[in-house]
Design a protein around this motif. Structure first.
Motif, PDB file in Angstrom:
ATOM      1  N   LEU A  97     -16.374  39.219  -1.605  1.00 48.97           N
ATOM      2  CA  LEU A  97     -16.348  41.280  -0.413  1.00 48.97           C
ATOM      3  C   LEU A  97     -16.127  41.290   0.413  1.00 48.97           C
ATOM      4  N   CYS A  98     -16.952  40.039   2.069  1.00 45.78           N
ATOM      5  CA  CYS A  98     -16.579  40.595   3.044  1.00 45.78           C
ATOM      6  C   CYS A  98     -15.396  40.504   3.335  1.00 45.78           C
ATOM      7  N   MET A 100     -13.111  41.034   2.419  1.00 48.86           N
ATOM      8  CA  MET A 100     -12.550  42.304   1.447  1.00 48.86           C
ATOM      9  C   MET A 100     -12.702  43.869   2.577  1.00 48.86           C
ATOM     10  N   ARG A 101     -14.091  43.274   2.998  1.00 49.22           N
ATOM     11  CA  ARG A 101     -14.651  44.697   4.060  1.00 49.22           C
ATOM     12  C   ARG A 101     -14.138  44.156   5.346  1.00 49.22           C
ATOM     13  N   THR A 103     -10.838  43.101   5.131  1.00 51.54           N
ATOM     14  CA  THR A 103      -9.735  43.754   5.647  1.00 51.54           C
ATOM     15  C   THR A 103      -9.126  45.166   5.952  1.00 51.54           C
ATOM     16  N   LEU A 104     -10.647  45.482   4.486  1.00 48.36           N
ATOM     17  CA  LEU A 104     -10.223  47.281   4.908  1.00 48.36           C
ATOM     18  C   LEU A 104     -10.833  48.163   5.822  1.00 48.36           C
ATOM     19  N   GLU A 105     -11.070  47.671   6.841  1.00 46.13           N
ATOM     20  CA  GLU A 105     -12.034  48.091   7.775  1.00 46.13           C
ATOM     21  C   GLU A 105     -11.255  47.889   8.975  1.00 46.13           C
TER      22      GLU A 105
ATOM     23  N   THR B  54      -6.834  42.780  -5.079  1.00 46.28           N
ATOM     24  CA  THR B  54      -7.153  42.278  -4.399  1.00 46.28           C
ATOM     25  C   THR B  54      -8.264  42.509  -2.976  1.00 46.28           C
ATOM     26  N   LEU B  55      -7.587  43.997  -2.594  1.00 48.46           N
ATOM     27  CA  LEU B  55      -8.725  44.344  -2.331  1.00 48.46           C
ATOM     28  C   LEU B  55     -10.025  45.343  -2.770  1.00 48.46           C
ATOM     29  N   GLY B  56     -10.134  45.155  -4.032  1.00 47.37           N
ATOM     30  CA  GLY B  56     -11.095  45.709  -4.690  1.00 47.37           C
ATOM     31  C   GLY B  56     -10.458  46.874  -5.162  1.00 47.37           C
ATOM     32  N   PHE B  57     -10.020  47.616  -5.145  1.00 49.36           N
ATOM     33  CA  PHE B  57     -10.019  49.001  -5.222  1.00 49.36           C
ATOM     34  C   PHE B  57      -9.829  49.010  -7.325  1.00 49.36           C
ATOM     35  N   ALA B  83      -9.802  55.180   1.068  1.00 51.09           N
ATOM     36  CA  ALA B  83     -10.380  53.753   1.559  1.00 51.09           C
ATOM     37  C   ALA B  83     -11.905  53.383   2.411  1.00 51.09           C
ATOM     38  N   HIS B  86     -14.472  53.613  -1.014  1.00 50.38           N
ATOM     39  CA  HIS B  86     -14.240  52.128  -1.107  1.00 50.38           C
ATOM     40  C   HIS B  86     -14.906  51.614  -0.574  1.00 50.38           C
ATOM     41  N   LEU B  87     -14.919  51.202   0.890  1.00 57.37           N
ATOM     42  CA  LEU B  87     -15.909  51.057   1.354  1.00 57.37           C
ATOM     43  C   LEU B  87     -17.370  50.802   1.356  1.00 57.37           C
ATOM     44  N   ILE B  90     -18.015  48.849  -2.103  1.00 53.70           N
ATOM     45  CA  ILE B  90     -18.151  47.284  -1.037  1.00 53.70           C
ATOM     46  C   ILE B  90     -19.284  47.086   0.054  1.00 53.70           C
ATOM     47  N   GLU B  91     -19.828  47.795   0.588  1.00 53.12           N
ATOM     48  CA  GLU B  91     -21.293  47.830   1.722  1.00 53.12           C
ATOM     49  C   GLU B  91     -21.907  47.911   1.013  1.00 53.12           C
ATOM     50  N   ILE B  94     -22.350  44.485  -0.989  1.00 55.02           N
ATOM     51  CA  ILE B  94     -22.725  43.284   0.088  1.00 55.02           C
ATOM     52  C   ILE B  94     -24.565  42.920   0.168  1.00 55.02           C
TER      53      ILE B  94
END
Lengths: 129, 129
Positions: A97-98, A100-101, A103-105, B54-57, B83, B86-87, B90-91, B94
């Motif tokens: 998850l980190c 992903m985070r 990369t997304l950030e 892969t980015l979790g979407f 995005a 989604h972020l 994810i956070e 986490i």
DNA sequence: CTTGACCTTCCAGTTACTGGAAGGCCCATG
DNA sequence: CATGGGCCTTCCAGTAACTGGAAGGTCAAG
């Protein structure tokens, strides 16, 4: 006590408790009218399950932990091993998850996010690699 | 090209590609023999999906992103919003996992993990609260 | 012509519930 | 005594995103 009361005391929804009976995590007695009759021990067990699930243990972990809980002579190492394996799973999920985070950030920072069509986020997803 | 080649090029299992067709994320043509026939554009789309996943979407996110990708006039803000949402998810995941990890680590540190039965991990799970 | 690697569809299972329908039980009020 | 509301019951289906496997068709090589 009835399932509603057991739900209140354990903090688990009645639906979930019925499900736990279905998969044989608990086995409450039945009243003459067919209603489930939960003992204090049943509710205690439900609380155990609730706490273990909150810690992210899978149902099968919980089944194993319940067995160890009820086995007065089990070694603490047996419990610790399950916990350690679970911890490893959690840490691996956190790492994913980190990743992903981050990369997304990064992508979000490079995207101006206005009404123009150009978008680095989409571009990155679309880029052949 | 056949599904096997598309799978190799996109990095997605053939099973997953068939599933994506099922849920109408892609629509490859068919050869006379019934075999799927993937164009380069199809494979490109699969790569897009693979990277987004892969980015979790979620799949529904992916569907929206694909739509935005193919809409040359969409605003980058539309992409950025997805995005950003989604972020946030994810956070939050986490944070939950870190909470679990910290609690578990604490419990593991207090458990000697030998062949004696006393175990703080089980005790904590069993404690009525 | 056969063999093996492909490909096809369809069905079922995974995790851990959750929602909802249809119907029974129990208690209090009119 | 009837009725209404809030319990309770079971059973079926759906969620997310695949994955495994069975049964069978196709194709290219030897």
């Amino acid at each position: 006590m009835n399932i509603g009361e057991a739900a209140t005391q354990s903090g688990l929804p009645a639906k979930t408790i019925r499900y736990y009976e279905d998969i044989k995590l608990i086995a409450p007695l039945r009243d003459a009218n067919g209603y489930r009759d939960f003992s204090d021990a049943d509710v205690h067990k439900l609380g155990f399950l609730s706490r273990a699930r909150t810690l992210g243990f899978t149902i099968e972990n919980c089944r194993a932990l319940l067995g160890l809980w009820e086995d007065q002579s089990r070694a603490s190492a047996d419990v610790k091993r399950i916990a350690a394996e679970h911890l490893a799973v959690i840490e691996s999920k956190i790492a994913d998850l980190c990743q992903m985070r981050d990369t997304l950030e990064h992508l979000m920072n490079t995207c101006h996010g206005d009404d123009r069509p150009d978008c680095p986020i989409i571009n990155e997803l679309a880029s052949r690699r």
